[in-house]
Scaffold this active site. Structure first.
Site, PDB file in Angstrom:
ATOM      1  N   VAL A  40       0.848  -1.200   0.000  1.00 25.95           N
ATOM      2  CA  VAL A  40       0.000   0.000   0.000  1.00 25.95           C
ATOM      3  C   VAL A  40       0.881   1.247   0.000  1.00 25.95           C
ATOM      4  O   VAL A  40       0.596   2.217  -0.715  1.00 25.95           O
ATOM      5  CB  VAL A  40      -0.969  -0.001   1.197  1.00 25.95           C
ATOM      6  CG1 VAL A  40      -1.699   1.340   1.304  1.00 25.95           C
ATOM      7  CG2 VAL A  40      -1.977  -1.150   1.082  1.00 25.95           C
TER       8      VAL A  40
ATOM      9  N   CYS B 185     -10.656  -1.665   2.920  1.00 23.84           N
ATOM     10  CA  CYS B 185     -10.840  -1.641   1.466  1.00 23.84           C
ATOM     11  C   CYS B 185     -12.206  -2.166   1.064  1.00 23.84           C
ATOM     12  O   CYS B 185     -12.930  -1.538   0.277  1.00 23.84           O
ATOM     13  CB  CYS B 185      -9.740  -2.422   0.768  1.00 23.84           C
ATOM     14  SG  CYS B 185      -9.269  -3.920   1.596  1.00 23.84           S
TER      15      CYS B 185
ATOM     16  N   LYS C 114     -15.749  -5.872  10.028  1.00 22.01           N
ATOM     17  CA  LYS C 114     -15.408  -4.511   9.573  1.00 22.01           C
ATOM     18  C   LYS C 114     -16.493  -4.000   8.629  1.00 22.01           C
ATOM     19  O   LYS C 114     -16.911  -2.843   8.703  1.00 22.01           O
ATOM     20  CB  LYS C 114     -14.057  -4.519   8.842  1.00 22.01           C
ATOM     21  CG  LYS C 114     -12.848  -4.693   9.740  1.00 22.01           C
ATOM     22  CD  LYS C 114     -11.577  -4.876   8.910  1.00 22.01           C
ATOM     23  CE  LYS C 114     -10.373  -5.207   9.764  1.00 22.01           C
ATOM     24  NZ  LYS C 114      -9.162  -5.512   8.941  1.00 22.01           N
TER      25      LYS C 114
ATOM     26  N   HIS D 270     -10.876  -6.333  -5.277  1.00 24.14           N
ATOM     27  CA  HIS D 270     -11.917  -7.064  -4.539  1.00 24.14           C
ATOM     28  C   HIS D 270     -13.238  -6.981  -5.312  1.00 24.14           C
ATOM     29  O   HIS D 270     -13.565  -5.936  -5.894  1.00 24.14           O
ATOM     30  CB  HIS D 270     -12.140  -6.442  -3.162  1.00 24.14           C
ATOM     31  CG  HIS D 270     -11.014  -6.617  -2.197  1.00 24.14           C
ATOM     32  ND1 HIS D 270      -9.965  -7.498  -2.382  1.00 24.14           N
ATOM     33  CD2 HIS D 270     -10.792  -6.001  -1.006  1.00 24.14           C
ATOM     34  CE1 HIS D 270      -9.145  -7.418  -1.344  1.00 24.14           C
ATOM     35  NE2 HIS D 270      -9.614  -6.515  -0.489  1.00 24.14           N
TER      36      HIS D 270
ATOM     37  N   ASN E 218      -8.396  -2.797  -4.615  1.00 25.44           N
ATOM     38  CA  ASN E 218      -8.324  -2.647  -3.155  1.00 25.44           C
ATOM     39  C   ASN E 218      -7.092  -1.861  -2.692  1.00 25.44           C
ATOM     40  O   ASN E 218      -7.064  -1.343  -1.578  1.00 25.44           O
ATOM     41  CB  ASN E 218      -8.336  -4.019  -2.473  1.00 25.44           C
ATOM     42  CG  ASN E 218      -7.254  -4.932  -3.004  1.00 25.44           C
ATOM     43  OD1 ASN E 218      -7.310  -5.334  -4.163  1.00 25.44           O
ATOM     44  ND2 ASN E 218      -6.283  -5.272  -2.175  1.00 25.44           N
TER      45      ASN E 218
HETATM   46  C1  2RA Z   1      -7.681  -7.773   3.256  1.00 27.47           C
HETATM   47  N1  2RA Z   1      -9.070  -5.832   3.678  1.00 27.47           N
HETATM   48  O1  2RA Z   1      -8.095  -7.751   2.092  1.00 27.47           O
HETATM   49  C2  2RA Z   1      -7.992  -6.646   4.219  1.00 27.47           C
HETATM   50  C3  2RA Z   1      -6.780  -5.850   4.568  1.00 27.47           C
HETATM   51  N2  2RA Z   1      -6.226  -5.181   3.478  1.00 27.47           N
HETATM   52  O2  2RA Z   1      -6.981  -8.690   3.721  1.00 27.47           O
END
Ligand code: 2RA
Length: 329
Positions: free
Chosen positions: A12, A126, A205, A234, A307
């Site tokens: 990131v 994300c 989350k 994602h 993501n």
């Molecule tokens: C994941 N959202 O995709 C979490 C952390 N980046 O593993």
């Protein structure tokens, strides 16, 4: 702006550096920061060489803004130290997201909540960011009652170790494992650790952060987060139940006019979002919009985003851009 990037050598962090350059953020001094093991490393940014420094050195430089993506414990330990010297911290870890004294921000939705007093600002997860980018405008129009979401998450969300595991598995090499199981030719129904209620932290989350960002605790979200061997972004299958009747053409129109959202939705031309095409872009792509024929006031849709971009680095830098534009830093 004197800008520190904490976690500059991570996945990131590297995208943060790229986006600061691509978006021409007004950086007068860049301070790449990493853990002790990476201190002294040389990086190149906008054609110039920089030496990675440690956290205390960065604090001592009194940056205006510090973009963090270095894990929750580093954020808990060091974000307050930066804030004490006047730095505004934008943190990509989960450390501060549910702290009631900290803002959790997707600029297109709730940047207006930010003030000069906010010295530690949380960047949402994300998978939450891409979902609320679609939910927020529809919530305004129809009132979101409940969301059932299944995510299909890129291995880049886990980090370099996961990408390396997949590459090793492609090559038939037994290397270090990021996951409990093989990810090649597999789908692992676990992202992050399990909580006592049987959900994973990743799934909770989506539930918890959505309520805070949209500002409505009455929104119910139940999630299943899956890890798949994909790198571009994602994907999420959303089933959204509204309080009020809705219609598909109006939903498409609302989303089409939502900044940061792109509607890709035409089954006649096989047009729908896919990580392959979302990779390296900053928008949230939505398609497969259709009524849920099993119950009223409910629609299904498919949402895809990179993501590492809108899901992390770009959103954080958009927050920084807002702070600069509103003279809050
Ligand atoms: C994941 N959202 O995709 C979490 C952390 N980046 O593993």
């Amino acid at each position: 702006m004197k800008v520190a990037v904490v976690g500059a050598t991570g996945m990131v962090g590297e995208v943060m550096l790229q986006m600061l350059a691509d978006r021409n953020f007004p950086v007068t001094e860049l301070i790449p920061v990493a853990s002790e093991k990476s201190v002294g490393k040389e990086i190149t940014w906008k054609g110039k060489g920089y030496t990675v420094v440690g956290l205390q050195t960065a604090v001592d430089k009194h940056p205006d803004i510090a973009l963090f993506s270095a894990g929750g414990q580093t954020s808990l330990d060091w974000a307050p130290k930066f804030a004490e010297v006047g730095t505004t911290v934008i943190d990509n870890s989960s450390a501060w997201r549910m702290d009631p004294t900290k803002k959790l921000v997707v600029p297109e939705i709730n940047a207006h909540e930010l003030t000069k007093a906010d010295k530690i600002i949380a960047n949402p997860n994300c998978s939450t960011i891409q979902m609320v980018m679609v939910l927020a405008p529809l919530h305004k129009k129809y009132g979101v009652k409940r969301v059932v979401v299944s995510t299909y998450q890129s291995i880049t969300g886990t980090g370099v170790k996961a990408v390396q595991q997949l590459e090793n598995e492609y090559a038939g090499i037994q290397g270090e494992m990021a996951y409990k199981y093989q990810i090649h030719r597999n789908a692992i129904p676990q992202c992050d650790v399990f909580e006592d209620n049987g959900y994973t932290k990743e799934e909770m989350k989506l539930t918890r952060e959505t309520k805070k960002i949209i500002g409505d605790d009455s929104i119910h979200v139940t999630a299943t987060a899956i890890r798949i061997p994909v790198v571009g972004g994602h994907s999420e299958a959303l089933n959204i139940e509204f309080h009020n009747p809705c219609n598909l053409s109006e939903i498409r129109e609302i989303l089409h006019h939502t900044p940061g959202v792109v509607v890709q939705d035409n089954t006649d031309t096989y047009t729908y979002p896919m990580p392959l095409y979302a990779h390296g872009k900053d928008e949230v792509f939505v398609g497969r919009i259709r009524q849920d024929e099993s119950q009223p006031n409910t629609v299904n849709m498919w949402v895809v985003a990179d993501n590492l971009r809108k899901g992390a680095a770009t959103n954080a830098i958009q927050i920084a851009e807002y702070l600069v534009a509103k003279e809050l830093v």
